[in-house]
Write a protein that holds these residues in place. Structure first.
Motif, PDB file in Angstrom:
ATOM      1  N   ASP A 129      -3.508   4.058  -3.657  1.00 51.93           N
ATOM      2  CA  ASP A 129      -2.838   2.813  -3.269  1.00 51.93           C
ATOM      3  C   ASP A 129      -1.321   2.943  -3.353  1.00 51.93           C
ATOM      4  O   ASP A 129      -0.593   2.380  -2.532  1.00 51.93           O
ATOM      5  CB  ASP A 129      -3.296   1.662  -4.167  1.00 51.93           C
ATOM      6  CG  ASP A 129      -4.498   0.942  -3.601  1.00 51.93           C
ATOM      7  OD1 ASP A 129      -4.973   1.337  -2.523  1.00 51.93           O
ATOM      8  OD2 ASP A 129      -4.973  -0.005  -4.237  1.00 51.93           O
ATOM      9  N   VAL A 132      -0.265   4.590  -0.277  1.00 49.87           N
ATOM     10  CA  VAL A 132      -0.468   3.706   0.874  1.00 49.87           C
ATOM     11  C   VAL A 132       0.602   2.621   0.911  1.00 49.87           C
ATOM     12  O   VAL A 132       1.178   2.321   1.962  1.00 49.87           O
ATOM     13  CB  VAL A 132      -1.874   3.076   0.831  1.00 49.87           C
ATOM     14  CG1 VAL A 132      -2.006   1.957   1.856  1.00 49.87           C
ATOM     15  CG2 VAL A 132      -2.936   4.141   1.092  1.00 49.87           C
ATOM     16  N   LEU A 133       0.899   2.019  -0.248  1.00 51.53           N
ATOM     17  CA  LEU A 133       1.895   0.949  -0.296  1.00 51.53           C
ATOM     18  C   LEU A 133       3.299   1.489  -0.053  1.00 51.53           C
ATOM     19  O   LEU A 133       4.133   0.807   0.555  1.00 51.53           O
ATOM     20  CB  LEU A 133       1.813   0.219  -1.639  1.00 51.53           C
ATOM     21  CG  LEU A 133       0.529  -0.598  -1.846  1.00 51.53           C
ATOM     22  CD1 LEU A 133       0.412  -1.089  -3.282  1.00 51.53           C
ATOM     23  CD2 LEU A 133       0.471  -1.771  -0.877  1.00 51.53           C
ATOM     24  N   SER A 136       3.307   1.755   3.645  1.00 56.78           N
ATOM     25  CA  SER A 136       3.269   0.453   4.321  1.00 56.78           C
ATOM     26  C   SER A 136       4.608  -0.267   4.243  1.00 56.78           C
ATOM     27  O   SER A 136       5.088  -0.823   5.235  1.00 56.78           O
ATOM     28  CB  SER A 136       2.176  -0.426   3.698  1.00 56.78           C
ATOM     29  OG  SER A 136       0.909   0.178   3.823  1.00 56.78           O
ATOM     30  N   MET A 168       3.443   0.848  11.824  1.00 51.63           N
ATOM     31  CA  MET A 168       2.478   1.939  11.691  1.00 51.63           C
ATOM     32  C   MET A 168       1.950   2.376  13.052  1.00 51.63           C
ATOM     33  O   MET A 168       1.739   3.568  13.292  1.00 51.63           O
ATOM     34  CB  MET A 168       1.321   1.496  10.802  1.00 51.63           C
ATOM     35  CG  MET A 168       1.671   1.351   9.354  1.00 51.63           C
ATOM     36  SD  MET A 168       0.239   0.790   8.417  1.00 51.63           S
ATOM     37  CE  MET A 168       1.049  -0.068   7.093  1.00 51.63           C
ATOM     38  N   THR A 262      -5.420   5.475   6.317  1.00 47.73           N
ATOM     39  CA  THR A 262      -5.727   4.620   5.162  1.00 47.73           C
ATOM     40  C   THR A 262      -4.908   3.342   5.189  1.00 47.73           C
ATOM     41  O   THR A 262      -5.411   2.249   4.906  1.00 47.73           O
ATOM     42  CB  THR A 262      -5.463   5.382   3.854  1.00 47.73           C
ATOM     43  OG1 THR A 262      -6.189   6.609   3.864  1.00 47.73           O
ATOM     44  CG2 THR A 262      -5.909   4.561   2.650  1.00 47.73           C
ATOM     45  N   SER A 263      -3.627   3.454   5.540  1.00 45.24           N
ATOM     46  CA  SER A 263      -2.758   2.275   5.574  1.00 45.24           C
ATOM     47  C   SER A 263      -3.208   1.286   6.646  1.00 45.24           C
ATOM     48  O   SER A 263      -3.242   0.077   6.419  1.00 45.24           O
ATOM     49  CB  SER A 263      -1.307   2.700   5.827  1.00 45.24           C
ATOM     50  OG  SER A 263      -0.827   3.505   4.786  1.00 45.24           O
ATOM     51  N   SER A 266      -6.284  -0.443   5.589  1.00 40.42           N
ATOM     52  CA  SER A 266      -6.096  -1.358   4.461  1.00 40.42           C
ATOM     53  C   SER A 266      -5.342  -2.627   4.835  1.00 40.42           C
ATOM     54  O   SER A 266      -5.213  -3.527   4.004  1.00 40.42           O
ATOM     55  CB  SER A 266      -5.334  -0.644   3.336  1.00 40.42           C
ATOM     56  OG  SER A 266      -3.990  -0.406   3.704  1.00 40.42           O
ATOM     57  N   SER A 408       5.319  -4.521  -3.728  1.00 36.08           N
ATOM     58  CA  SER A 408       4.965  -4.414  -2.309  1.00 36.08           C
ATOM     59  C   SER A 408       4.612  -5.769  -1.719  1.00 36.08           C
ATOM     60  O   SER A 408       4.904  -6.039  -0.553  1.00 36.08           O
ATOM     61  CB  SER A 408       3.786  -3.455  -2.137  1.00 36.08           C
ATOM     62  OG  SER A 408       4.082  -2.182  -2.651  1.00 36.08           O
TER      63      SER A 408
END
Length: 719
Positions: A129, A132-133, A136, A168, A262-263, A266, A408
């Motif tokens: 995470d 990912v964050l 993002s 993205m 993944t981003s 999510s 985030s």
């Protein structure tokens, strides 16, 4: 060799193992690690024979254990330190100390204590995470995002998370274009990869070898041997140009592409519900009816835009998955398989630039890096460590994850940006040599939001802030958030804990909520609210009803905590894979719209300040004052707002809809939205309806009581 060395060499130490209270050893897991679950019971150290020295927990200084009489078992000494160590997750290492005081390092034995209520999957998810964050939020920071979405489907009005989604998509497009250039040239590269000459030891003809005296003698002894081992130059694909290819494949087409997948997966693309829009409002004037219809249309438009973005996201995910599969196969090519990927490739190669096959890849990479891929460059270092599996998931990872998750959320869901050119939180995270993540302590990370009317609001998030009480005592909560708007500042506090209240019991929950959140933080520091963040998904207490009611319902325990907390303290569940995005959005509403009046009628995700009398309407139309004045009375919690007066809020940009209402008691603030943190009414006639118990005074009138009141005065009955 002296006597001391002989003694050390001859000494045989007892073997160490960890056992439970019954003497049963803890078994290794599938990775061979001896472990116990946090709060799963007491653990002891047991030796296989008598020992005249000491047994200690390794540390600076070591903590000496005490021997259980008449056994070879050892335990932690009594006291507060024992309690803290037993409760802690992570790992403990035990060593033996001989009679001379020397620590026998080769006896070190480790017990891994896995966090309660957190699975290994969730621990790994926290690490993932963070990457990912980082990825993002990078799309939302300091740049206008190109939006390849077509006419009428831009990111405008959909909030920062939607900007992240569009960013993205734009980045995925740039990454796929880079992959296409690599693929176009790959066949030619495989046939004729660039090579260099390297020097290595190998068989060479005796006439070409530089003979040493030993080889010279050997050649005379064995005159028929024509080849010997010597230094030789051979052609090799080990060169900076092929290291560059490995870097592109591993970092961009594998790790970054996987992170983007993944981003994108999510992204929490929320469906805006229209349940709060009254089906049969009591207010019948034309202006209000038009407002209701416009609100419904905005929600419908939002859903259409959402569906369009979902289609594009799914399309990009499939293309990225294909890219990852191709890059994985290509990285295994014979000419690359033995080449190590550099942390940062060298670009000063004329062959790289001039090559007809390598050159186009370098050109495309350079152009993309300075354009679409620019935002990720400052977090690429962190991403690489995470995606290569180099981050150790220590017990502190939950604190780090909570900090990152909240930070985030302000960017993705509250339209906020870093101040000036200051480092973001992700740019400041250090990776220690042992693979652990290190957050700067007592350091503010600042973000600023701007509303459509030009008004600014700011937060400063601090990890382990050092705060002092009025009597000079030090307090270091895990997270402090300072929120400022219109020269007024509110302070909010969060403390992250691994918890399993079923195993730890009501005493631990009481200690967390009353002793820590309320007494230690809220009452001793200048705070608007203080909450425990924890990992027990069964207990989610937002201070919506008196605490005695919660412990009575959950544990059948009576206690004398009868005050209504007004959402000022509690214990909020926040754990990966358990509606964590929903929880942080609720926390934002709690901080920005419940504990503050200035943003009550602002759409957090869009930054849109709603216009009173246009985007905000009261549930009844006043005769003696303007509607705008009535709205102000409700927003600023004045006593003259009227019992149960509600405000309907509809964002003109994204269609988000929520209700602000004065309670029927002392006109306290109620904030109604999907997944509201208030407690639903206790009256069965309001089951499933938008009626809530006031968290400040407990007002919860029945339908009969409302009707009786309505007969005496004009009272709003829209629920």
């Amino acid at each position: 060799m002296d006597k001391r060395s002989l003694l050390d060499k001859s000494m045989s130490y007892p073997s160490i193992r960890f056992v439970d209270v019954n003497g049963t050893p803890f078994n290794p897991d599938e990775d061979g690690l001896t472990h116990v679950r946090q709060f799963g019971g007491a653990w002891y150290v047991e030796l296989d024979r008598a020992w005249q020295g000491e047994v200690a927990l390794d540390g600076t200084p070591p903590i000496l254990l005490i021997q259980v009489p008449n056994t070879n078992r050892w335990e932690l000494p009594p006291g507060r330190e024992r309690v803290e160590i037993i409760r802690r997750s992570g790992e403990v290492t035990v060593v033996l100390i001989d009679s001379t005081g020397k620590v026998a390092r080769d006896t070190a034995t480790t017990l891994h204590i896995y966090p309660a209520n957190i699975s290994e999957w969730q621990i790994d998810r926290m690490v993932s995470d963070i990457g990912v964050l980082a990825l993002s939020t990078a799309w939302c920071v300091r740049r206008l995002v190109p939006v390849p979405m077509g006419e009428g489907f831009g990111a405008e009005g959909l909030g920062q998370q939607w900007i992240a989604g569009n960013g993205m998509i734009a980045t995925a497009t740039a990454l796929l274009e880079l992959a296409a250039v690599v693929q176009d040239n790959w066949s030619a590269i495989q046939k004729r990869p660039l090579k260099s000459f390297v020097t290595e030891v190998g068989p060479v003809g005796i006439g070409k070898a530089n003979l040493s005296p030993q080889l010279l003698i050997k050649s005379k002894v064995e005159p028929g041997k024509r080849r010997v081992l010597g230094m030789t130059r051979i052609e090799s694909t080990q060169c900076m140009e092929n290291e560059f290819l490995c870097y592109i494949l591993d970092v961009y087409l594998l790790d970054l592409a996987s992170g983007l997948i993944t981003s994108l997966e999510s992204l929490s693309l929320i469906n805006i519900e229209d349940d709060l829009i009254p089906a049969k409002p009591r207010r019948k004037d034309e202006e209000f009816q038009e407002f209701i219809e416009a609100s419904k249309q905005r929600i419908q438009t939002f859903r259409l835009r959402q569906e369009e973005l979902k289609k594009q996201i799914n399309c990009k995910i499939l293309q990225l998955q294909s890219c990852v599969q191709w890059a994985t196969q290509s990285r295994s090519s014979n000419f690359l398989v033995d080449i190590k990927t550099p942390d940062e490739p060298v670009f000063n190669s004329l062959r790289l630039i001039a090559s007809p096959n390598y050159g186009p890849i370098f050109e495309k990479y350079s152009n993309s890096k300075g354009d679409i891929l620019e935002p990720i460059q400052k977090v690429l270092y962190l991403l690489e460590h995470i995606y290569r599996g180099e981050i150790q998931p220590t017990w502190e990872i939950y604190e780090t994850w909570c900090v990152v998750k909240l930070y985030s959320a302000f960017i993705l869901y509250a339209n906020m940006q870093p101040l000036d050119e200051r480092q973001t939180l992700f740019e400041s995270i250090e990776v220690e040599p042992n693979g652990t993540l290190k957050l700067p302590r007592n350091t503010p990370f600042s973000l600023r939001g701007k509303l459509s009317n030009g008004q600014f609001y700011t937060i400063h998030l601090i990890y382990e802030a050092q705060l002092t009480t009025a009597d000079g005592q030090l307090r270091t909560p895990d997270i402090i958030i300072r929120f400022s708007i219109n020269e007024e500042t509110n302070n909010y506090c969060f403390d992250a804990k691994y918890r399993n209240y079923d195993q730890q019991g009501d005493g631990r929950l009481i200690e967390d909520v009353i002793d820590i959140a309320r007494d230690r933080y809220l009452e001793e520091l200048p705070l608007a609210c203080a909450f425990i963040l924890h990992t027990d998904p069964k207990r989610d207490y937002w201070g919506e009803v008196p605490f005695h009611r919660l412990v009575l319902e959950e544990f059948d325990v009576e206690m004398n905590e009868l005050e209504y907390p007004g959402h000022q303290y509690g214990a909020i569940v926040l754990v990966p894979g358990n509606d964590d995005d929903r929880q942080v959005r609720r926390i934002l509403r709690l901080l920005f719209q419940y504990h503050n009046s200035e943003l009550c009628t602002a759409c957090l995700s869009c930054g849109q300040q709603l216009e009173w009398g246009n985007d905000v309407h009261s549930s009844w139309k006043p005769d003696r004052i303007s509607e705008e004045e009535l709205i102000g009375r409700v927003v600023y919690r004045e006593g003259r707002a009227g019992n149960g007066t509600g405000l309907y809020c509809s964002c003109p940009q994204c269609g988000s809809f929520w209700v602000i209402q004065s309670c029927y008691g002392e006109h306290h603030h109620l904030l109604k939205f999907k997944d509201c943190f208030h407690r639903n009414s206790d009256h069965p006639e309001f089951q499933g309806k938008w009626m809530y118990i006031c968290p400040d005074c407990g007002s919860d009138p029945s339908l009969a009581e409302l009707r009786a009141t309505a007969q005496q005065a004009a009272t709003n009955l829209d629920f």
